[in-house]
Design an enzyme around this catalytic site. Structure first.
Site, PDB file in Angstrom:
ATOM      1  N   GLU A  46     -45.644 -67.745  -5.590  1.00 27.32           N
ATOM      2  CA  GLU A  46     -45.214 -68.430  -6.770  1.00 27.32           C
ATOM      3  C   GLU A  46     -43.752 -68.825  -6.591  1.00 27.32           C
ATOM      4  O   GLU A  46     -43.050 -67.872  -6.437  1.00 27.32           O
ATOM      5  CB  GLU A  46     -45.411 -68.116  -8.038  1.00 27.32           C
ATOM      6  N   GLU A  71     -49.511 -61.287 -11.157  1.00 34.97           N
ATOM      7  CA  GLU A  71     -48.316 -60.642 -11.881  1.00 34.97           C
ATOM      8  C   GLU A  71     -49.039 -59.833 -12.981  1.00 34.97           C
ATOM      9  O   GLU A  71     -48.738 -59.645 -14.134  1.00 34.97           O
ATOM     10  CB  GLU A  71     -47.647 -61.702 -12.685  1.00 34.97           C
TER      11      GLU A  71
END
Ligand SMILES: *[C@@H]1O[C@H](CO)[C@@H](O)[C@H](O)[C@H]1NC(C)=O
Ligand SMILES: *[C@@H]1O[C@H](CO)[C@@H](O)[C@H](O)[C@H]1NC(C)=O
Ligand SMILES: *[C@@H]1O[C@H](CO)[C@@H](O)[C@H](O)[C@H]1NC(C)=O
Ligand SMILES: *[C@@H]1O[C@H](CO)[C@@H](O)[C@H](O)[C@H]1NC(C)=O
Ligand SMILES: *[C@@H]1O[C@H](CO)[C@@H](O)[C@H](O)[C@H]1NC(C)=O
Ligand SMILES: *[C@@H]1O[C@H](CO)[C@@H](O)[C@H](O)[C@H]1NC(C)=O
Ligand SMILES: *[C@@H]1O[C@H](CO)[C@@H](O)[C@H](O)[C@H]1NC(C)=O
Ligand SMILES: *[C@@H]1O[C@H](CO)[C@@H](O)[C@H](O)[C@H]1NC(C)=O
Ligand SMILES: *[C@@H]1O[C@H](CO)[C@@H](O)[C@H](O)[C@H]1NC(C)=O
Ligand SMILES: CC(=O)N[C@H]1CO[C@H](CO)[C@@H](O)[C@@H]1O
Length: 869
Positions: free
Chosen positions: A559, A477
């Site tokens: 994720e 991220e």
């Protein structure tokens, strides 16, 4: 499971052979020795800078520590006396007797207290900040420091900004707290007493979660001859594999440190590894041709060779495949002078294909990725690495059907990969949570420019021989993921993985991946965080658009879910949908700071497990998922961000107790295991006559629910349904039972009954026989039970733990994310009926000890643990 705990070595296992020269000369050429430096340190933490030093002033002396891992011009150590030599803590004469005596691995913050000034709930509220000094004196003999010998310090992980002094001189260091490093002590060591002083520093706001603090992994002293196999200097690959034979390629980097040319012979033989001992067994199965080589002083040489291994036993993930391992035993010998170095490299024979339509194919067979993300902390043990605690996590994850781990968001302890190799678990090895652009003020972006190459390169070089690693993750991220810069950085990091390894593809966990972005265009395996299931309540998955744009690239959910819940807590009313965004009127108890365990609630960007499964089944070309998270971890307590101490994301809580979700994943991941699991519990004195939904997770396809023997209806799972629910059940005390069916046949049962009041403590241990090495652990569970031995589901009795005999309690916990009693406390409230104590033998002691639990008004309980075989 067996018992090779302790400070077992990593991917490279170094044999400590001592070799006596032939021909009657008393010339003892001792090859490599690698000994633990874990015992007997002194430690002190300072909340304000006690020495006037800072990374910025020490940096010119620390950067050269990265020289083996950078391709640009090497750093030169500045001339003259390095800074810090005048600091009292680095002097041999400094009196450290008032400092804490500690052994490594050590996490200076884990003992608390919670509520450290300036440390947020997302960082776990523990005092990880400040400057920490570690000191230890060792004795070296003349033979250790003579010409022709080299001494190295190996640190598997130091949080963070390590600077290492030996005998008052700054040797070097390594700032990134998750990486391993080695320093050459040779110029600074002397015969007699040698004093190490290691300075660490953690700034607040340096992490988005609890990072831990200190020398939290193993530390080693390595003694080698001047001509030796370089650090991480072997590489074994198996470029072609068939049932009859495997080609094994070996590359060995030999390093000198003498001034004269040396001639050495290199011999490497391959043995099978015995699964229970982890050691070479039987006769050599193959060998590489002996090579003689001259190595000029001050140089390195890379020697490549190849051999065939017939009828190879393959490494593959369990349960479908077996984690067979081999070990390549490499010896350097110098004519009649015997063995001068010996290095063991464990490896596995296997093939990997990353297929855009079939996903991951290992040894020719598609393997669906049933993965979890885990942080590095081990609950109440903190970041201090412990092999048994990590093994226990893997055992429970395997029981659930997990076959893969993402080491979010950083490189793990080396021993974690040894465990994964041995237990047959695939690993996505991750390196960074930020690249050049920060997430919090003092995170890795401060180090990016000078250190990212060395951190990426040294990690891949360290771990490339582990068969468990199936992909490198180059980041999580990252704010840079969507920019042009993201494409450049992604290309650079992927190239490093190719240069050092070349057998795995790279991925990254992207929460804002744009098809066509510079990064996604170059990334070998696009990894989607949450987008694949449709972030939040959106039904749109981004899998199809990535798949159509990159049909040849494998994609996976790096994720998924981020479902939140608190074990044993059920909050009403229950959403009628398959998910809801958690909030004060949806799943939260704002007063208690708990989230309902109906396993339907998630933050705005996330999803319930059910929603993830729908999308995974809709898009079978997706290689699988990594659920956020397998275990709860310290910090990041979304949705109660600054009030709680630990996360709500885990399928298993911080203490290691299973939340209801465990059985939802087990039903999906191990459909062959007959299983049914009812929730909630059935002891609700205040809910008589009220609607109390009952949900059942089962590997069956149909089930019938009974309340006090009365059927509530038999239901079949419909397509896209992953749980059976009876949402209109009226609570009446007694017993609920479910009978599950599969293909019309009875398959599994479960029941919950209304329990009586607590009368006693039921004490059990996961293992009642442990090693007495001071590292091995027993996990002691206390259940608060009624007179029928049934756990009282909401019991919160205060439990006092004690030990009689040569054992000690390291920590206690209960999995309650709001419990602010420090982890070493010997009293702990039960939470939803359970509490945990982690015990070990006292260092240097063996024998039996008794762990007792007592609570006012209840009959106590105890368990006997035997330490030492
Ligand atoms: C979070 O908690 C820390 C420590 O208790 C405190 O210093 C900080 O001000 C809090 N932050 C917010 C945003 O409430
Ligand atoms: C950490 O960052 C937050 C948000 O930027 C800020 O409010 C806080 O003061 C910082 N804490 C410290 C100790 O620097
Ligand atoms: C190598 O040679 C240099 C320069 O002559 C000398 O200073 C150094 O001590 C020598 N090193 C070894 C290990 O002999
Ligand atoms: C030797 O093997 C290494 C590692 O696989 C490789 O990078 C290098 O190119 C090889 N060298 C030669 C000469 O084949
Ligand atoms: C063997 O040891 C002797 C004495 O230390 C040394 O002079 C000689 O060079 C060594 N031989 C080799 C092949 O390294
Ligand atoms: C989401 O899906 C719906 C229905 O399938 C469609 O109408 C809508 O355009 C999609 N939204 C996006 C952003 O793709
Ligand atoms: C919320 O928690 C508080 C404090 O533990 C408790 O008294 C209350 O009953 C809970 N409320 C609900 C709706 O569960
Ligand atoms: C539950 O009961 C309500 C009203 O009592 C009814 O509207 C609803 O259809 C029922 N739901 C189910 C799943 O039976
Ligand atoms: C109580 O302890 C026994 C072993 O002594 C164990 O088998 C049982 O599962 C425990 N019961 C509970 C509710 O923990
Ligand atoms: C004493 C000496 O020159 N040692 C060198 C041996 O080779 C390594 C690797 O090139 C150098 O780092 C040492 O300086």
């Amino acid at each position: 499971m067996g018992s090779r705990r302790s400070a077992s070595a990593s991917g490279l296992l170094y044999t400590g052979l001592f070799f006596l020269a032939i021909l009657g000369h008393a010339v003892a050429q001792s090859p490599r020795e690698r000994s633990s430096l874990n015992a007997g340190w002194r430690f002190s933490r300072f909340t304000s800078n006690p020495d006037g030093l800072s990374y910025d002033t020490l940096k010119p002396w620390i950067l050269p520590s990265s020289n083996d891992f950078i391709t640009r011009a090497k750093y030169q150590r500045p001339f003259g006396t390095p800074p810090g030599s005048n600091v009292q803590y680095v002097q041999g004469s400094f009196d450290d007797s008032k400092w804490d005596p500690i052994d490594l691995p050590h996490d200076w913050a884990i003992k608390g207290p919670f509520g450290a000034p300036g440390i947020s709930g997302s960082e776990g509220k523990l005092p990880y900040d400040g400057v920490g000094w570690y000191r230890k004196t060792i004795k070296l003999d003349g033979g250790d420091v003579k010409k022709g010998k080299n001494l190295y310090l190996e640190v598997d992980g130091a949080m963070s900004y390590a600077s290492v002094f030996l005998n008052g001189v700054l040797v070097g260091g390594w700032p990134y707290g998750y990486n391993s490093f080695r320093l050459d002590l040779t110029p600074y060591a002397k015969a007699g007493e040698n004093t190490f002083a290691i300075r660490l520093e953690n700034k607040p706001n340096s992490s988005r979660w609890y990072p831990g603090a200190g020398l939290y992994r193993n530390v080693w002293l390595v003694k080698v001859n001047s001509v030796h196999v370089a650090q991480y200097g072997t590489k074994v690959t198996t470029p072609s594999v068939s049932a009859g034979s495997a080609t094994v390629d070996l590359s060995v980097t030999i390093e000198n440190s003498s001034n004269s040319t040396k001639r050495v012979d290199l011999i490497t033989e391959i043995y099978e590894v015995d699964a229970s001992t982890g050691k070479a067994t039987g006769d050599a199965k193959s060998s590489f041709d002996r090579v003689s080589v001259s190595i000029a002083g001050g140089t390195k040489k890379v020697l490549n060779s190849t051999t065939e291994l017939s009828s190879p036993k393959l490494w593959g993930p369990v349960p479908e495949q077996s984690p067979n391992q081999y070990v390549a035993v490499t010896k350097l010998s110098a004519g009649g002078n015997g063995t001068v170095d010996s290095v063991d490299t464990k490896f596995g024979v296997r093939t990997i294909v990353y297929d855009g339509n079939k996903g991951l194919i290992i040894n020719g067979a598609p393997v669906y990725v049933k993965g979890v993300c885990n942080h590095h902390d081990l609950g109440s043990l903190g970041a201090a690495f412990n092999v048994r605690a990590a093994e226990r996590q893997f055992e429970m994850l395997l029981e659930m059907g997990t076959n893969a781990l993402r080491t979010s968001h950083n490189m793990p302890a080396p021993e974690l990969l040894d465990l994964a190799d041995r237990m047959g678990i695939m690993v996505m090895g991750e390196t960074f949570d930020t690249w050049k652009t920060e997430k919090v003020d003092n995170d890795y972006h401060l180090l990016w420019d000078e250190w990212h190459e060395a951190d990426m390169r040294s990690y891949v070089r360290r771990e490339r021989n582990h068969p468990s690693i199936v992909a490198w993750s180059i980041g999580n991220e990252m704010p840079d993921q969507s920019s042009a810069l993201g494409g450049q950085i992604g290309t650079e990091l992927q190239n490093i993985a190719h240069q050092e390894d070349g057998t795995r593809k790279s991925t990254a966990g992207l929460n804002n991946a744009q098809p066509g972005s510079a990064l996604v265009n170059v990334l070998e395996i696009p990894g989607l965080n949450y987008q694949g299931e449709g972030k939040g309540l959106a039904l749109n998955s981004t899998y199809p658009i990535f798949h159509s744009m990159y049909p040849d690239k494998m994609i996976w959910g790096t994720e998924t879910a981020s479902t939140v819940s608190t074990r044993g807590t059920y909050i009403f009313p229950v959403t009628s949908g398959i998910e809801a965004i958690v909030g004060p009127s949806a799943g939260e108890n704002v007063t208690a700071q708990y989230v309902s365990s109906y396993e339907l609630y998630h933050p705005s960007w996330a999803a319930s497990p059910d929603k993830v499964f729908i999308q995974q089944d809709r898009y079978p070309y997706v290689a699988g998922e990594f659920v956020w998270t397998g275990w709860d971890y310290i910090g990041e307590p979304t949705p109660f961000d600054n009030s709680s101490r630990s996360s709500y994301f885990g399928i298993i809580d911080l203490a290691g107790f299973k939340k209801d979700r465990f059985w939802l994943y087990q039903a999906r991941w191990r459909p062959e295991v007959p299983q049914a699991h009812i929730l909630p519990h059935w002891t609700w004195p205040s809910r008589v006559g009220q609607v109390t939904p009952v949900h059942v997770f089962t590997s069956g396809d149909e089930a019938e629910l009974f309340v006090n023997g009365n059927s509530q209806g038999r239901k079949k799972t419909k397509p896209s349904e992953y749980r059976l629910r009876w949402d209109n059940v009226t609570y009446t005390p007694g017993e609920i039972e479910v009978v599950a069916y599969k293909n019309g046949e009875k398959w599994a049962e479960d029941s919950k009954k209304t329990v009586g009041s607590a009368t006693k403590l039921n004490v059990t241990a996961d293992r009642t026989s442990i090693d007495s090495d001071g590292y091995d652990l027993s996990f002691v569970t206390v259940a608060v039970v009624d007179e029928n031995d049934d756990t009282v589901p909401q019991a919160s009795n205060t439990i006092a733990f004690s030990v009689d005999g040569p054992g000690e309690i390291i920590s206690t916990d209960n999995g309650d994310p709001t419990d602010m009693i420090a982890f070493p406390s010997l009293t702990r409230k039960a939470f939803s009926g359970f509490a945990l104590a982690i015990v070990r033998s006292k260092p240097g002691s063996s024998g039996s000890f008794t762990v007792s639990a007592a609570s006012n008004g209840l009959a106590g309980g105890e368990v006997v643990v035997h330490a030492g075989y």
